[in-house]
Design a protein around this motif. Structure first.
Motif, PDB file in Angstrom:
ATOM      1  N   GLY A   1       0.842  -1.192   0.000  1.00  0.00           N
ATOM      2  CA  GLY A   1       0.000   0.000   0.000  1.00  0.00           C
ATOM      3  C   GLY A   1       0.873   1.236   0.000  1.00  0.00           C
ATOM      4  O   GLY A   1       2.019   1.216   0.467  1.00  0.00           O
ATOM      5  N   LEU A   2       0.339   2.325  -0.535  1.00  0.00           N
ATOM      6  CA  LEU A   2       1.127   3.542  -0.681  1.00  0.00           C
ATOM      7  C   LEU A   2       1.098   4.444   0.546  1.00  0.00           C
ATOM      8  O   LEU A   2       2.004   5.248   0.739  1.00  0.00           O
ATOM      9  N   GLY A   3       0.048   4.319   1.377  1.00  0.00           N
ATOM     10  CA  GLY A   3      -0.134   5.250   2.480  1.00  0.00           C
ATOM     11  C   GLY A   3       1.059   5.387   3.406  1.00  0.00           C
ATOM     12  O   GLY A   3       1.557   6.510   3.635  1.00  0.00           O
ATOM     13  N   PRO A   4       1.585   4.286   3.971  1.00  0.00           N
ATOM     14  CA  PRO A   4       2.728   4.416   4.882  1.00  0.00           C
ATOM     15  C   PRO A   4       3.961   5.030   4.220  1.00  0.00           C
ATOM     16  O   PRO A   4       4.672   5.821   4.845  1.00  0.00           O
ATOM     17  N   GLU A   5       4.220   4.669   2.957  1.00  0.00           N
ATOM     18  CA  GLU A   5       5.388   5.221   2.278  1.00  0.00           C
ATOM     19  C   GLU A   5       5.217   6.704   1.973  1.00  0.00           C
ATOM     20  O   GLU A   5       6.168   7.476   2.026  1.00  0.00           O
ATOM     21  N   LEU A   6       3.985   7.120   1.644  1.00  0.00           N
ATOM     22  CA  LEU A   6       3.733   8.549   1.427  1.00  0.00           C
ATOM     23  C   LEU A   6       3.950   9.333   2.715  1.00  0.00           C
ATOM     24  O   LEU A   6       4.500  10.449   2.692  1.00  0.00           O
ATOM     25  N   ASP A   7       3.535   8.771   3.830  1.00  0.00           N
ATOM     26  CA  ASP A   7       3.759   9.461   5.111  1.00  0.00           C
ATOM     27  C   ASP A   7       5.244   9.511   5.457  1.00  0.00           C
ATOM     28  O   ASP A   7       5.735  10.519   5.987  1.00  0.00           O
ATOM     29  N   ARG A   8       5.954   8.441   5.168  1.00  0.00           N
ATOM     30  CA  ARG A   8       7.405   8.440   5.401  1.00  0.00           C
ATOM     31  C   ARG A   8       8.082   9.508   4.550  1.00  0.00           C
ATOM     32  O   ARG A   8       8.959  10.249   5.019  1.00  0.00           O
ATOM     33  N   LEU A   9       7.682   9.608   3.300  1.00  0.00           N
ATOM     34  CA  LEU A   9       8.211  10.644   2.415  1.00  0.00           C
ATOM     35  C   LEU A   9       7.887  12.029   2.953  1.00  0.00           C
ATOM     36  O   LEU A   9       8.768  12.907   3.031  1.00  0.00           O
ATOM     37  N   ALA A  10       6.636  12.250   3.321  1.00  0.00           N
ATOM     38  CA  ALA A  10       6.217  13.566   3.801  1.00  0.00           C
ATOM     39  C   ALA A  10       6.970  13.962   5.069  1.00  0.00           C
ATOM     40  O   ALA A  10       7.390  15.121   5.219  1.00  0.00           O
ATOM     41  N   ASP A  11       7.163  13.018   5.978  1.00  0.00           N
ATOM     42  CA  ASP A  11       7.883  13.320   7.223  1.00  0.00           C
ATOM     43  C   ASP A  11       9.320  13.739   6.939  1.00  0.00           C
ATOM     44  O   ASP A  11       9.845  14.689   7.548  1.00  0.00           O
ATOM     45  N   ALA A  12       9.977  13.034   5.989  1.00  0.00           N
ATOM     46  CA  ALA A  12      11.371  13.371   5.676  1.00  0.00           C
ATOM     47  C   ALA A  12      11.471  14.735   5.011  1.00  0.00           C
ATOM     48  O   ALA A  12      12.380  15.518   5.316  1.00  0.00           O
ATOM     49  N   VAL A  13      10.539  15.045   4.113  1.00  0.00           N
ATOM     50  CA  VAL A  13      10.572  16.346   3.442  1.00  0.00           C
ATOM     51  C   VAL A  13      10.242  17.457   4.425  1.00  0.00           C
ATOM     52  O   VAL A  13      10.852  18.539   4.400  1.00  0.00           O
ATOM     53  N   GLU A  14       9.311  17.203   5.326  1.00  0.00           N
ATOM     54  CA  GLU A  14       8.965  18.211   6.330  1.00  0.00           C
ATOM     55  C   GLU A  14      10.178  18.551   7.192  1.00  0.00           C
ATOM     56  O   GLU A  14      10.381  19.713   7.578  1.00  0.00           O
ATOM     57  N   ALA A  15      11.001  17.533   7.500  1.00  0.00           N
ATOM     58  CA  ALA A  15      12.186  17.769   8.331  1.00  0.00           C
ATOM     59  C   ALA A  15      13.272  18.527   7.571  1.00  0.00           C
ATOM     60  O   ALA A  15      14.062  19.267   8.167  1.00  0.00           O
ATOM     61  N   GLY A  16      13.324  18.361   6.237  1.00  0.00           N
ATOM     62  CA  GLY A  16      14.393  18.980   5.469  1.00  0.00           C
ATOM     63  C   GLY A  16      14.028  20.273   4.779  1.00  0.00           C
ATOM     64  O   GLY A  16      14.912  21.038   4.370  1.00  0.00           O
ATOM     65  N   LEU A  17      12.734  20.540   4.625  1.00  0.00           N
ATOM     66  CA  LEU A  17      12.276  21.721   3.893  1.00  0.00           C
ATOM     67  C   LEU A  17      11.729  22.751   4.875  1.00  0.00           C
ATOM     68  O   LEU A  17      11.079  22.391   5.865  1.00  0.00           O
ATOM     69  N   ASP A  18      11.984  24.004   4.614  1.00  0.00           N
ATOM     70  CA  ASP A  18      11.471  25.082   5.466  1.00  0.00           C
ATOM     71  C   ASP A  18       9.992  25.283   5.140  1.00  0.00           C
ATOM     72  O   ASP A  18       9.621  26.141   4.337  1.00  0.00           O
ATOM     73  N   MET A  19       9.150  24.482   5.775  1.00  0.00           N
ATOM     74  CA  MET A  19       7.723  24.532   5.460  1.00  0.00           C
ATOM     75  C   MET A  19       7.088  25.838   5.919  1.00  0.00           C
ATOM     76  O   MET A  19       6.097  26.283   5.335  1.00  0.00           O
ATOM     77  N   THR A  20       7.655  26.467   6.932  1.00  0.00           N
ATOM     78  CA  THR A  20       7.126  27.775   7.341  1.00  0.00           C
ATOM     79  C   THR A  20       7.253  28.769   6.190  1.00  0.00           C
ATOM     80  O   THR A  20       6.333  29.550   5.910  1.00  0.00           O
ATOM     81  N   ALA A  21       8.390  28.733   5.497  1.00  0.00           N
ATOM     82  CA  ALA A  21       8.581  29.608   4.340  1.00  0.00           C
ATOM     83  C   ALA A  21       7.632  29.229   3.201  1.00  0.00           C
ATOM     84  O   ALA A  21       7.101  30.106   2.516  1.00  0.00           O
ATOM     85  N   VAL A  22       7.409  27.937   3.023  1.00  0.00           N
ATOM     86  CA  VAL A  22       6.485  27.481   1.973  1.00  0.00           C
ATOM     87  C   VAL A  22       5.069  27.957   2.287  1.00  0.00           C
ATOM     88  O   VAL A  22       4.367  28.474   1.407  1.00  0.00           O
ATOM     89  N   TYR A  23       4.654  27.792   3.530  1.00  0.00           N
ATOM     90  CA  TYR A  23       3.315  28.256   3.911  1.00  0.00           C
ATOM     91  C   TYR A  23       3.184  29.772   3.701  1.00  0.00           C
ATOM     92  O   TYR A  23       2.138  30.262   3.268  1.00  0.00           O
TER      93      TYR A  23
END
Length: 519
Positions: free
Chosen positions: A489-511
């Motif tokens: 299933g894709l759900g767990p891998e999508l969450d793993r991807l999202a968590d890693a990108v959230e940690a590496g990307l300045d999401m405050t700036a994106v928002y």
């Protein structure tokens, strides 16, 4: 909008990750890529064809696949021509000059699709293609900066630091963009980094000073991320997660372990190799690729995948020595009752006796197949696009089990009057749809188990019960204990991807770029 300094910079997965992060915040979000060139495609519930990357991104948003997310799909059939899919339907095979003349119509469809899809959405996350700095293509651009201007999108420029030359690529891209397009670039993302990101600080500062743009993130390399690939770039480089580079000795290494040895035959026009993704989640499986006859070895399962040009790829099988190796493997499997050769879509066609393309939809002409199944195939003008459910009969996996998937093919295959080369068994339907119509055929060995079979059903291995039963049947033949198997299933891998990108990307700036007050 994510644009890149090159193809395969990771734009598709970054788009999927940000879609997932926004959806987890409760926002209505949708992905969009104006034009996609890829041989991995998908069929929606409406029977329309689109790129797999946007299907994955839609799943990240919690949305069903919608062809408006990818209004133009180009499926290369040669170095100079592609089948053009517009809003889910083929409109013809075009060479480069023909498509350039058609682009005015394509751009109208792109704008209409985006405007309709974006209505009512809180956020649209767009993806570009290749690089916006390809100055020879700029006049005909409908997917990078021209699309960003239409959408009013801020652009994050992505560079693949694992490939090398990332800083020069960022500076060079900015220098080749026009002033208005440079102003649209809000910052940079370094993708696929290995190691201590703090070591990059002097380089990041130097590039920022030179270009007056900030770095908004350094995203780590994610090893063995089990998500469908957009195209075959990584696969062709031999670095697709879960697939080893081709090497004849790999089969021996796999047998020394408690693993099944499964080979995917590489093809110049390979399509929908995502059919293998479900096998990659299994701990008891070693996947490898073969590109020459001497690389095949004696695996437990050989998969002949889909192709966008079955005739040309059949010629490749002969030139590479794979045709003879596959025939020998199939004949031994039928005689000894051990091993399976399975063909999917174009692979099914190549297992047969003859492939004909009288309308020049792909290569034109006709070509003898491997002659392992008494089937003939003719490519017709009507393309079959449908989601399908059915049954895999007991000869495949030891018991009758449900399967689901989708069909994408111009070919129509059916039994011929000619006899099968092996003369080991009669051809029988082995997969059927819900109406009883054959979805695949095969030959059984003396033990009644299917040894050579093919199907038009993409995604046939996605059904957990069928996949586990087939793999455990092969394990028993090897004298190995059965395994419970993993869920796909894709759900767990999508969450793993999202968590890693959230940690590496300045999401405050994106928002902030999106005008969202999220901390």
């Amino acid at each position: 909008m994510f644009q890149g300094t090159c193809s395969n910079a990771g734009k598709s997965l970054l788009t999927a990750a940000v879609c997932r992060l926004l959806a987890r915040r409760g926002l209505s979000v949708a992905p969009f890529k104006a034009q996609n060139m890829a041989l991995n495609s998908f069929v929606t519930e409406q029977g329309e064809e689109m790129g797999r990357a946007q299907v994955l991104q839609a799943a990240a948003c919690g949305l069903p696949a919608d062809v408006r997310m990818n209004p133009v799909l180009l499926k290369p059939t040669s170095h100079t021509g592609s089948q053009v899919i517009m809003l889910g339907r083929p409109v013809g095979r075009m060479r480069v000059g023909e498509y350039l003349r058609y682009k005015a119509e394509a751009w109208k469809a792109v704008r209409r699709a985006y405007d309709e899809l974006s209505t009512g959405m809180d956020v649209m996350v767009l993806e570009g293609a290749g690089s916006p700095a390809e100055i020879n293509l700029r006049a005909h651009d409908i997917v990078n900066m021209r699309m960003a201007r239409h959408a009013g999108a801020h652009v994050l420029l992505v560079a693949d630091i694992d490939r090398g030359g990332a800083f020069a690529a960022l500076v060079g891209t900015m220098s080749l963009l026009g002033r208005a397009d440079r102003a649209r670039v809000a910052g940079y993302v370094l993708n696929k980094f290995r190691g201590d990101a703090s070591l990059l600080d002097p380089a990041l500062a130097a590039v920022s000073r030179r270009t007056r743009r900030p770095f908004l993130g350094v995203v780590p390399m994610l090893e063995d991320l089990r998500l469908p690939e957009e195209d075959s770039v990584s696969f062709k480089l031999g670095i697709t997660p879960g697939l080893s580079a081709p090497h004849a000795a790999d089969g021996d290494a796999a047998r020394a372990e408690d693993c099944l040895d499964i080979v995917l035959v590489d093809l110049p026009h390979i399509s929908n190799f995502t059919d293998l993704d479900a096998l990659r989640v299994e701990a008891g499986v070693r996947l490898r690729v073969a590109r020459r006859g001497d690389e095949l070895g004696a695996p437990d399962l050989v998969i002949l995948p889909g192709s966008k040009n079955s005739i040309a790829d059949m010629r490749f099988l002969r030139q590479s020595g794979l045709a003879g190796a596959l025939r020998g493997y199939a004949q031994r499997a039928l005689k000894e009752g051990r091993g399976v050769l399975a063909g999917i879509c174009g692979g099914l066609q190549m297992l047969g006796q003859d492939i004909a393309d009288p309308l020049n939809l792909e290569e034109g002409g006709s070509e003898p197949g491997l002659g392992l199944l008494p089937l003939t195939t003719e490519l017709g003008c009507v393309k079959c696009l449908r989601r399908t459910s059915g049954r895999a009969l007991a000869a495949l996996a030891g018991e009758e089990l449900a399967v689901t998937g989708y069909e994408i093919h111009h070919g129509r295959s059916g039994p011929s009057a000619a006899e099968v080369e092996t003369k080991a068994a009669a051809l029988t339907p082995l997969l059927t749809d819900h109406t009883g119509q054959a979805l695949g055929w095969g030959l059984a060995g003396a033990d009644g188990a299917a040894r050579v079979w093919g199907t038009y059903l993409h995604g046939v291995f996605d059904a957990d019960a069928f996949r586990h039963a087939l793999l455990n049947r092969l394990r028993r033949e090897r004298g190995l204990a059965p395994l419970a198997g993993a869920a796909y299933g894709l759900g767990p891998e999508l969450d793993r991807l999202a968590d890693a990108v959230e940690a590496g990307l300045d999401m405050t700036a994106v928002y902030r770029l999106l005008g969202l007050n999220i901390q």
